[in-house]
Each structure stands twice: as structure tokens, then as C-alpha cells.
Write a protein that holds these residues in place. Structure first.
Motif, PDB file in Angstrom:
ATOM      1  N   SER A   1     -13.859 -31.144 -52.780  1.00 19.88           N
ATOM      2  CA  SER A   1     -13.665 -30.008 -53.404  1.00 19.88           C
ATOM      3  C   SER A   1     -12.179 -29.737 -53.372  1.00 19.88           C
ATOM      4  N   ASP A   2     -11.546 -28.770 -54.129  1.00 25.89           N
ATOM      5  CA  ASP A   2     -10.148 -28.116 -53.964  1.00 25.89           C
ATOM      6  C   ASP A   2      -9.844 -27.737 -52.667  1.00 25.89           C
ATOM      7  N   LEU A   3     -10.776 -27.044 -52.055  1.00 22.33           N
ATOM      8  CA  LEU A   3     -10.376 -26.606 -50.759  1.00 22.33           C
ATOM      9  C   LEU A   3     -10.173 -27.713 -49.674  1.00 22.33           C
ATOM     10  N   VAL A   4     -11.122 -28.822 -49.673  1.00 28.12           N
ATOM     11  CA  VAL A   4     -10.856 -29.839 -48.898  1.00 28.12           C
ATOM     12  C   VAL A   4      -9.770 -30.690 -49.152  1.00 28.12           C
TER      13      VAL A   4
ATOM     14  N   VAL B   1     -19.018 -34.706 -50.422  1.00 26.88           N
ATOM     15  CA  VAL B   1     -18.173 -35.750 -51.068  1.00 26.88           C
ATOM     16  C   VAL B   1     -19.110 -35.882 -52.244  1.00 26.88           C
ATOM     17  N   GLU B   2     -18.329 -36.382 -53.264  1.00 29.34           N
ATOM     18  CA  GLU B   2     -18.764 -36.914 -54.555  1.00 29.34           C
ATOM     19  C   GLU B   2     -18.459 -38.621 -54.480  1.00 29.34           C
ATOM     20  N   ILE B   3     -19.608 -39.292 -54.730  1.00 30.06           N
ATOM     21  CA  ILE B   3     -19.008 -40.732 -54.914  1.00 30.06           C
ATOM     22  C   ILE B   3     -19.900 -41.389 -55.748  1.00 30.06           C
ATOM     23  N   ASP B   4     -19.353 -42.177 -56.625  1.00 28.48           N
ATOM     24  CA  ASP B   4     -20.150 -43.024 -57.658  1.00 28.48           C
ATOM     25  C   ASP B   4     -19.472 -44.666 -57.138  1.00 28.48           C
ATOM     26  N   GLY B   5     -20.145 -45.473 -57.824  1.00 35.48           N
ATOM     27  CA  GLY B   5     -19.898 -46.816 -57.651  1.00 35.48           C
ATOM     28  C   GLY B   5     -20.399 -47.718 -58.732  1.00 35.48           C
ATOM     29  N   VAL B   6     -20.344 -49.159 -58.547  1.00 39.76           N
ATOM     30  CA  VAL B   6     -20.766 -50.034 -59.413  1.00 39.76           C
ATOM     31  C   VAL B   6     -21.459 -51.208 -58.762  1.00 39.76           C
ATOM     32  N   MET B   7     -22.621 -51.560 -58.859  1.00 41.35           N
ATOM     33  CA  MET B   7     -23.211 -52.700 -58.119  1.00 41.35           C
ATOM     34  C   MET B   7     -23.459 -54.012 -59.027  1.00 41.35           C
ATOM     35  N   PHE B   8     -23.085 -55.170 -58.737  1.00 38.38           N
ATOM     36  CA  PHE B   8     -23.347 -56.334 -59.351  1.00 38.38           C
ATOM     37  C   PHE B   8     -24.578 -57.089 -58.800  1.00 38.38           C
ATOM     38  N   MET B   9     -25.526 -57.414 -60.015  1.00 37.48           N
ATOM     39  CA  MET B   9     -26.860 -57.952 -59.443  1.00 37.48           C
ATOM     40  C   MET B   9     -27.208 -58.913 -60.554  1.00 37.48           C
ATOM     41  N   LYS B  10     -28.159 -59.681 -60.126  1.00 39.33           N
ATOM     42  CA  LYS B  10     -28.416 -61.000 -60.968  1.00 39.33           C
ATOM     43  C   LYS B  10     -29.716 -61.262 -60.717  1.00 39.33           C
ATOM     44  N   ILE B  11     -30.823 -61.306 -61.859  1.00 38.19           N
ATOM     45  CA  ILE B  11     -32.270 -61.770 -61.601  1.00 38.19           C
ATOM     46  C   ILE B  11     -32.199 -63.181 -61.338  1.00 38.19           C
TER      47      ILE B  11
ATOM     48  N   MET C   1      -6.724 -31.513 -46.847  1.00 38.13           N
ATOM     49  CA  MET C   1      -6.134 -32.665 -46.429  1.00 38.13           C
ATOM     50  C   MET C   1      -4.724 -33.060 -46.416  1.00 38.13           C
ATOM     51  N   ASP C   2      -4.337 -32.377 -47.680  1.00 35.24           N
ATOM     52  CA  ASP C   2      -2.915 -32.259 -47.919  1.00 35.24           C
ATOM     53  C   ASP C   2      -2.158 -31.560 -46.483  1.00 35.24           C
ATOM     54  N   LEU C   3      -2.568 -30.549 -46.309  1.00 37.49           N
ATOM     55  CA  LEU C   3      -2.079 -29.890 -45.062  1.00 37.49           C
ATOM     56  C   LEU C   3      -2.055 -30.908 -43.763  1.00 37.49           C
ATOM     57  N   GLN C   4      -3.061 -31.218 -43.856  1.00 37.40           N
ATOM     58  CA  GLN C   4      -3.482 -32.186 -42.524  1.00 37.40           C
ATOM     59  C   GLN C   4      -2.173 -33.552 -42.527  1.00 37.40           C
ATOM     60  N   ALA C   5      -2.164 -34.111 -43.857  1.00 37.06           N
ATOM     61  CA  ALA C   5      -1.280 -35.138 -44.122  1.00 37.06           C
ATOM     62  C   ALA C   5       0.349 -34.485 -43.700  1.00 37.06           C
ATOM     63  N   GLU C   6       0.439 -33.511 -44.403  1.00 34.15           N
ATOM     64  CA  GLU C   6       1.759 -32.931 -44.088  1.00 34.15           C
ATOM     65  C   GLU C   6       2.101 -32.742 -42.566  1.00 34.15           C
ATOM     66  N   ALA C   7       1.163 -32.338 -41.823  1.00 37.01           N
ATOM     67  CA  ALA C   7       1.229 -31.747 -40.539  1.00 37.01           C
ATOM     68  C   ALA C   7       1.467 -33.164 -39.745  1.00 37.01           C
ATOM     69  N   GLU C   8       0.612 -34.340 -39.963  1.00 38.76           N
ATOM     70  CA  GLU C   8       0.773 -35.568 -39.610  1.00 38.76           C
ATOM     71  C   GLU C   8       2.117 -36.240 -39.921  1.00 38.76           C
ATOM     72  N   ARG C   9       2.771 -35.904 -40.864  1.00 39.54           N
ATOM     73  CA  ARG C   9       4.081 -36.475 -41.365  1.00 39.54           C
ATOM     74  C   ARG C   9       4.971 -35.769 -40.363  1.00 39.54           C
ATOM     75  N   ARG C  10       5.054 -34.581 -40.279  1.00 34.98           N
ATOM     76  CA  ARG C  10       6.141 -33.860 -39.531  1.00 34.98           C
ATOM     77  C   ARG C  10       5.772 -34.078 -38.030  1.00 34.98           C
ATOM     78  N   LYS C  11       4.664 -34.405 -37.587  1.00 34.91           N
ATOM     79  CA  LYS C  11       4.312 -34.746 -36.145  1.00 34.91           C
ATOM     80  C   LYS C  11       4.938 -36.142 -35.930  1.00 34.91           C
ATOM     81  N   ARG C  12       4.866 -36.981 -36.934  1.00 34.87           N
ATOM     82  CA  ARG C  12       5.253 -38.357 -36.579  1.00 34.87           C
ATOM     83  C   ARG C  12       6.837 -38.390 -36.569  1.00 34.87           C
ATOM     84  N   LYS C  13       7.498 -37.329 -37.673  1.00 26.65           N
ATOM     85  CA  LYS C  13       9.103 -37.134 -37.537  1.00 26.65           C
ATOM     86  C   LYS C  13       9.442 -36.636 -36.165  1.00 26.65           C
TER      87      LYS C  13
END
Length: 382
Positions: free
Chosen positions: A215-218, A131-141, A222-234
Motif C-alpha cells: 500500500s501507499d502508506l507502507v 502485500v499483493e504478490i503474483d508470479g509465474v510457474m513453469f510446469m510440464k505434464i 519504507m521510504d522513510l525507513q530507507a532514508e533513516a537507514e542511509r542517514r544512520k550509515r552516513k
């Protein structure tokens, strides 16, 4: 010579050899670009993005002004003054006088809380997903002396520590929990770097993750997994609804059967009670009727003739009813003479009435029978 002198060029003035002075900045200098503005962001395969220019340590160092004897420290800044190369004092905002050639401004820090961008970086989750992650950190001297002498370039090093800590924390989580536990991940990163930040005179307020890219593959997985999870709940909800409907239907049938059985039991009890009451009432009425007939017979001298007539009438009526209801009827020989039938009925009554003894006669007959029985037993024994 004249022609030669025309061909020669005069040397440039001394001022042209001196490089131009740097542009004037305030005492703090230009703002440090955390992710320098204007830096293009390149898109790589799979939707990942990486900065084309790496992070530089000098981007997080403030420009140090010269000692102009009379120094004005702006609001929100802290100046660290050195005398003969040794720490002397820290200048707070206001007007200050410094000794030329003796005092030197060594470091300049900002006392305001600032947001520093954490460049995007690659990390591997617990399930080996990049995964690619960026963030922001708040600091004070909060301590300019520690920030100046305990470490070189405190802000840059804290950013590096935040990156490494973020990688280690992401390695403990799966991809699904990474999106769910974002708040806990931010708190863990702040808690991990807070101790070192205090030693370096910096207070780390909070850390926030901005983007999580895969990545696009992941993403497709994830989309397929979410769809399968929704179908399972249904399907689960539908099956639970059907199960509940069948259970309710069976429960309704059971209750209905119990109520019907209870109603049938009560009906049978009521019918039996009514039949018993009817039998008792009929028996009582018959007994009273027989008592009345018996009393009438004993009280009237012509009662026997009346009873004989009544029996003859009932005999003839019963014979007529037998002829109507039955398919096969046995007829007497003298059917053409009704008087013979009546005489037969009267004879039957007379024979029955002669066989039924009166109470006194029955008692005497019983005594005689007992004595004869005794005599018979004696003779048999002898």
C-alpha cells in the motif's frame, strides 16, 4: 382465408433451430488463458491491484476432439484413449486409428513445458503487513495417465496449491527479508508442491515471483525507513572517520614524543660523555703541566725566582680582572704602590712554599709526629 394466410408466417426451417457448431479448433483446442488475455485489471486503494474476473477451472482444460477413426496427434500433445469407459492407451504424436463408437478420446494434455500465471493475491507477512504478490510457474505434464485419473484438473489444483503455499511462506518472513529472500522463497514454494505434483503426473520446474505490491502508506514508511537507514550509515561513517583521525593524530603525537625523548636522552648522554672526556683531558694536561713545573723547579737553581715572578704577575692580572667584573671591589690600603702589591704576592708565595715540605722532609716530619703522638699517649695513660 387468403388474407389470413398472408398474415401468418411460415415456421423456420429445421436447420435454423439447431445451434451453430462451435468454431473449429485444433485437436488441442484454444490455449488455456492462465490469466485470460484482455481481462482488465482494476486498481484499488493503496496501489493494490486485483483481477476483475476470477480464475476459472475450465480455462485449464483442453478441448477433446471427436473420434474420426483416423486421428493425427500433433507434436507436443498426449491423447488419453478410453475403451468402453476404461483407460486403454496413450497416443503419442503421429497417425493413429481408433475404433468408432468403441474408443473415445478422454483427455488431451500438452507435453511441452508451459508457463502458468499465478494471479495476484493478498498475503500477510510476519510483521502484519499486507502485500499483493503474483508470479509465474513453469510446469510440464510427464505422465498423462496420472494427470487424467489421479486428480481432476491437475494444473488448476497446482496453481491453487502454489497460492496457498506462497501465503504460508510469506507469513514466515518480514517485509524487509521478503524483498531480499525472493530466490529462497521461490525455491521453498517449488519444493513444497513438488511431491504432490509428481503424484499428479506433473513436473514443476520453477516458480518466479513477478511483482510485490504494498500500500501507499507502507511504501511511504519504507521510504522513510530507507532514508533513516542511509542517514544512520552516513553518521556512523562520519563518526568512524573522526575517531580514526583522532586516533591517528594521538598515535602520531605519541610517536613524536617518544622520538623527541629518545633524542634528548642521546643528547644528554653525548654531552655528559663529552664533558667527562674534557675533564679527563684537562686533568691529564694539568697533571703533565704540574709534573713539568716540578721537574723544572728541581732542575734549575733560579726556578724559585721565576715562579715568584709568575705568581706576582698572575696576582696583579687577577686583581685587574676582579676590578672589571665585580660591582664592589675591596681595595688594599697601599693601592698607589704597585711594588707593595708585588711584595705581598711574593710574600704569599714564600709563605706557601715554606709550608709545603719536600718529600723527604714530609716523611721525617710524619715519623716525628707519630713518635710524639705515642709519647703523648703513654703519658696520658700513666
Amino acid at each position: 382465408m387468403g388474407g389470413d394466410s398472408k398474415g401468418l408466417q411460415s415456421p423456420p426451417p429445421p436447420s435454423a433451430l439447431i445451434p451453430p457448431p462451435p468454431p473449429f479448433y485444433p485437436a488441442m483446442g484454444p490455449p488455456p488463458p492462465m490469466m485470460p488475455p484482455g481481462v482488465p485489471v482494476a486498481m484499488t486503494t493503496g496501489g493494490m491491484r486485483t483481477p476483475t474476473r476470477p480464475m476459472r477451472p475450465e480455462d485449464y482444460i483442453h478441448r477433446v476432439p471427436f473420434n474420426t477413426v483416423v486421428c493425427i496427434v500433433p507434436q507436443g500433445q498426449l491423447w488419453v484413449v478410453e475403451r468402453f469407459g476404461k483407460y486403454s492407451r496413450t497416443l503419442s504424436p503421429g497417425l493413429w486409428f481408433l475404433v468408432p463408437f468403441v474408443d473415445r478420446i478422454g483427455y488431451v494434455h500438452s507435453s511441452k513445458e508451459s508457463a502458468f500465471s499465478i494471479p495476484n493475491q493478498s498475503a500477510i507477512t510476519k510483521v502484519n503487513v499486507i502485500v499483493e504478490i503474483d508470479g509465474v510457474m513453469f510446469m510440464k505434464i510427464v505422465d498423462a495417465v496420472k494427470a487424467s485419473y489421479n486428480i481432476d484438473n491437475a494444473i488448476y489444483n497446482l496453481i491453487q496449491m502454489a497460492q496457498t503455499t506462497m501465503r504460508s511462506e510469506i507469513g514466515k518472513l518480514t517485509l524487509d527479508t521478503l524483498f531480499e529472500e525472493r530466490t529462497a522463497l521461490n525455491a521453498n514454494i517449488v519444493q513444497a508442491i513438488k511431491k504432490d505434483a509428481q503424484e499428479w503426473g506433473v513436473e514443476c520446474k520453477r516458480y518466479e515471483i513477478k511483482d510485490i505490491l504494498v500500500s501507499d502508506l507502507v511504501r511511504q514508511s519504507m521510504d522513510l525507513q530507507a532514508e533513516a537507514e542511509r542517514r544512520k550509515r552516513k553518521l556512523v561513517l562520519e563518526s568512524e572517520g573522526q575517531m580514526l583521525a583522532v586516533r591517528n593524530h594521538a598515535e602520531g603525537q605519541r610517536v613524536a614524543t617518544e622520538l623527541m625523548a629518545e633524542a634528548e636522552r642521546v643528547r644528554i648522554q653525548r654531552v655528559a660523555q663529552a664533558n667527562a672526556d674534557a675533564i679527563v683531558a684537562t686533568s691529564e694536561a694539568t697533571a703533565r703541566a704540574l709534573q713539568a713545573v716540578s721537574a723544572s723547579i728541581h732542575s734549575s737553581s733560579n726556578a724559585k725566582e721565576a715562579m715568584a715572578l709568575r705568581v706576582a704577575e698572575q696576582y696583579v692580572a687577577a686583581f685587574g680582572m676582579l676590578a672589571k667584573e665585580a660591582n664592589s671591589v675591596i681595595l688594599p690600603a697601599n693601592l698607589a704602590e704597585p711594588s707593595a702589591m708585588i711584595a705581598q704576592a711574593l710574600g704569599l708565595y714564600t709563605s706557601l712554599s715554606g709550608k709545603v715540605p719536600s718529600p723527604g722532609v714530609a716523611g721525617s716530619q710524619g715519623t716525628a709526629a707519630g713518635s710524639s703522638g705515642a709519647n703523648t699517649s703513654d703519658s696520658s695513660s700513666s
